[in-house]
Design an enzyme around this catalytic site. Structure first.
Site, PDB file in Angstrom:
ATOM      1  N   LYS A 180       5.679  -0.879   5.050  1.00  0.00           N
ATOM      2  CA  LYS A 180       5.844   0.542   4.611  1.00  0.00           C
ATOM      3  C   LYS A 180       7.362   1.130   5.406  1.00  0.00           C
ATOM      4  O   LYS A 180       8.033   1.698   4.475  1.00  0.00           O
ATOM      5  CB  LYS A 180       4.854   1.315   5.157  1.00  0.00           C
ATOM      6  N   SER A 191      -4.171   5.665   2.750  1.00  0.00           N
ATOM      7  CA  SER A 191      -3.186   5.991   3.539  1.00  0.00           C
ATOM      8  C   SER A 191      -2.188   7.194   2.938  1.00  0.00           C
ATOM      9  O   SER A 191      -1.371   7.869   3.823  1.00  0.00           O
ATOM     10  CB  SER A 191      -2.311   4.927   3.656  1.00  0.00           C
TER      11      SER A 191
END
Length: 781
Positions: free
Chosen positions: A723, A680
């Site tokens: 996140k 990511s």
């Protein structure tokens, strides 16, 4: 038609439920005023009286119209007054008769009677008629032999009389049939037809008697066998008692009684009966007797038919779930859906739910609340470290000390066959030479198989389909695929800061105050102090450590109260360190100014989200790439993919096309002691490398995540909620997400969403356009 001879006037009586045949003696009771006056009138004259049966027994004051047309002229033989105004009359039938003319109906019934003469000369009967008469007589004798309650003098009269009509009337009188049939026989004008009707009745009654006798014999034989068995059992008791075999030898009898009460399947019942009978024949000193006792008692103690009533009140269930747990909306929604289906369809099987999430988020406690909300019993079995298949399915009885598996044992302890059964830590299950417990769980958790789950100890199937199974796990990676396929996975994500504060205020703080003997007046914790406690003293997805820290605060305050006598304390951010010491954690904050070669990424960890700063330094060299910061293989590959994308599109990015021959690139991710991995950070690395090579700063208030391909495509990643929460906590204002992750934005709390700007990107070029601050760049000529 029979001849008619006119006779004098006679008093008449209407009878209820009684029909008198000629040539027979009959008694009946009368109590009605008209009937008594008619009897008095007859006794004053020649004791003759006409009787006929009422058509309807419910009529209290009958007239001639309420009586059958054919009756009997009788002679009164005896009158006996019995209780009250009731008189019992004994009469003898003389002949059939009917009323020709009504004389009176007011005081008592009186009329002119016509005799219905019917004479048959036996010598003039045909051979066929004589044969039929003999058959009727034989059938009558058989009937008399079966019926012990009738007049035993009747067969003699039938045998001795020479008048066939009289003999047939005597036989008809002994029939145990209803009044309507008796009246039909009395009214029949044809002797032959009446004889055939009587024959049909005798034949039918004799056949019924044969069947009754056969049934009686069978019942008698069964009773005799039972009495014999009872006698032998009682004798066996005495023998066992004399031999000192304990329990007075009746333990197996009690087992048999309990077994009968369970109403089990015939095959199961037969197997258990075999074991009980085997136990009854062996002495208590036999090694096998204790094994059989344990086996039988285990089976009898199981809740085969004991089912606890399930609560289907959605409002009540939702109130219970919300009262005991904050958040966990997906779990609550799934349980309420299940209860709604239960309400509509009573036959639904128990669901298999797998709650997956980090430690401390309330997976185990929500299972208890589900049991409370559905009104079921709760059973918990921890699978952490279980390596023996026998833990699930039990040991075979051939082993010494064999016991049932923990599944059957837990169901037995619960006392109902539809509890909420929690398999805790299913991802920690192991396997060794003793077997694979995960494979043993397949039958337990498969809705198509668990209705016949067979424990090795019991060796008979037990229905687990009504049980509601819930499993918990921290990760799906270690759960075998076949086992995972049988479960409905519900992800339980970590709590946000806001949720942790609410949980602390509503649940944890009141609970710990009560446990430590404190009240709200003794100790108060401000909301800001709870936020600092969450951010700087705990780092977790759940609230387990937060609960410990609150307990720590309570202990400190309790000591001060006992030491000083002062009973009021308030915990604020400024005195938090006084209670708990220095802050254990820190959180990265967004850069206050834009920097070249530094981009902010977002990472997911087992304890929640975190921000990730990617630093890139470009130095003169020969094109080497240096990766540091304890990076995993996947993350290193992401860095190389980003580098290749930049190299391929250097001209479009205003980068020297031969930069890879002139410069070395060093990519570093701070906090090198912490392992980092995953794809990511690809777009973040691309942005940081581009910034370092072009000299264009990166906006310090922008954070991004997404996997990059060699063509610059941005692919979706996981953990978006965690996140984004971490980025918001760090002061980020703009979030760059892969376009396919747009659907995850709605999972983010609204209080966080309103402070952020979300940009959905498909290509790396979009990310560079949003993140790089071109106005501050040093334009190279």
């Amino acid at each position: 038609m029979p001849d008619r001879e006119t006779m004098p006037t006679f008093p008449c009586i209407a009878l209820r439920g009684v029909t008198v045949f000629p040539g027979t003696v009959m008694s009946f009771d009368i109590g009605r005023e008209k009937s008594l006056k008619a009897l008095e009138k007859a006794m004053e004259a020649d004791k003759l009286i006409y009787v006929a049966t009422q058509r309807n027994d419910d009529i209290q004051i009958p007239t001639f119209a309420d009586m059958y047309e054919v009756g009997t002229l009788v002679r009164v033989k005896q009158v006996l007054k019995i209780q009250g105004d009731v008189t019992r009359v004994l009469v003898e039938g003389i002949c059939r008769a009917s009323v020709d003319e009504i004389v009176a109906e007011d005081i008592f019934l009186q009329g002119t009677i016509v005799e219905l003469v019917q004479k048959i000369d036996k010598s003039q009967m045909t051979l066929e008629e004589k044969a039929e008469f003999r058959v009727v007589r034989d059938a009558f004798f058989e009937y008399v032999g079966n019926k012990h309650m009738i007049d035993q003098d009747a067969p003699r009269k039938v045998y001795n009389t020479k008048d066939p009509v009289l003999a047939l009337d005597i036989m008809a009188n002994e029939l145990d049939v209803n009044t309507h049939i008796r009246q039909e026989l009395l009214e029949e004008p044809s002797f032959i037809e009446r004889m055939r009707k009587v024959l049909r009745i005798f034949v039918e009654e004799n056949e019924i008697s044969k069947i009754e006798n056969s049934i009686t014999e069978d019942v008698k034989e069964s009773i005799d066998n039972n009495q014999k068995e009872y006698f032998l059992k009682e004798k066996l008791k005495v023998i066992q008692k004399e031999l000192g075999m304990g329990n007075d030898g009746n333990e197996h009898i009690q087992w048999m009684e309990r077994l009968e009460a369970l109403n089990l399947d015939e095959k199961i019942k037969a197997k258990v009966e075999t074991e009980i009978n085997k136990f009854a024949k062996m002495g208590p000193s036999s090694p096998e007797s204790s094994v059989i006792r344990n086996y039988v008692e285990t089976i009898l103690d199981l809740p085969w038919n004991t089912e606890k009533e399930t609560n289907s009140d959605l409002v009540k269930a939702e109130k219970i779930l919300n009262k005991e747990h904050y958040g966990l909306e997906k779990v609550k929604e799934r349980i309420l859906e299940y209860l709604a289906v239960i309400h509509l369809s009573k036959e639904i099987k128990g669901p298999i739910v797998c709650l997956v999430g980090p430690p401390g988020v309330g997976k185990t406690s929500i299972a208890k609340s589900i049991a409370h909300a559905t009104g079921r019993d709760f059973v918990r079995m921890s699978l952490g470290g279980v390596r023996d298949e026998a833990e699930i399915r039990g040991h075979r009885r051939t082993y010494i000390g064999a016991i049932p598996g923990r599944v059957i044992t837990s169901i037995k302890d619960a006392g109902s066959n539809n509890p909420v059964f929690l398999f805790d830590e299913v991802d920690k299950i192991g396997a060794d030479f003793k077997g694979d417990p995960a494979s043993a769980l397949l039958e337990v958790l498969d809705p198509e198989q668990n209705n016949t789950f067979t424990d090795h100890f019991l060796e008979i199937p037990f229905d687990l389909s009504k049980t509601m199974f819930i499993t918990t796990a921290n990760s799906l990676d270690t759960i075998p695929r076949p086992l995972l396929d049988r479960m409905e996975v519900i992800e339980v994500s970590g709590y946000t800061e806001e949720e942790k504060v609410k949980i602390a205020q509503k649940y944890l703080l009141p609970k710990k105050l009560e446990e430590h003997g404190l009240t709200k007046g003794n100790m108060k914790v401000t909301e800001k102090a709870l936020r600092d406690l969450t951010n700087y003293y705990t780092r977790e997805s759940g609230v387990r450590n937060l609960e410990r820290k609150i307990a720590d605060l309570c202990r400190k305050v309790a000591r001060k109260i006992v030491s000083t006598g002062d009973g009021e304390y308030t915990v604020r951010p400024k005195n938090l360190e006084e209670y708990l010491g220095k802050k254990a954690f820190r959180y990265d904050e967004a850069e206050s100014k834009n920097q070249i070669g530094v981009a902010t990424g977002m990472a997911w960890t087992s304890v929640g989200g975190d921000t990730l700063f990617i630093e890139v330094a470009v130095v003169p060299g020969s094109g080497k790439i240096e990766l540091t910061g304890n990076l995993g293989d996947v993350m290193k590959e992401s860095a190389k993919a980003a580098f290749s994308y930049i190299r391929a599109g250097a001209k479009n990015l205003n980068i020297e096309e031969d930069f890879y021959n002139k410069y070395d690139i060093h990519i570093h991710v701070p906090e090198g002691a912490v392992p980092k991995d995953g794809p990511s950070a690809g777009v973040t690395m691309c942005t940081a490398i581009t910034s370092a090579l072009t000299g264009i700063p990166v906006n310090g208030k922008v954070s991004m995540t997404g996997e990059i391909t060699l063509r610059g495509k941005i692919l979706p990643v996981g953990g978006i909620k965690e996140k984004v929460l971490a980025a918001h906590r760090a002061g980020i204002k703009k979030i760059l997400l892969p376009k396919d992750n747009g659907r995850d934005i709605e999972d983010i709390p609204e209080v966080v969403r309103k402070d952020l700007t979300f940009i959905l990107i498909e290509e790396a070029g979009q990310a560079l356009k949003e993140a790089l601050v071109y106005d501050e760049a040093l334009i190279k000529q």
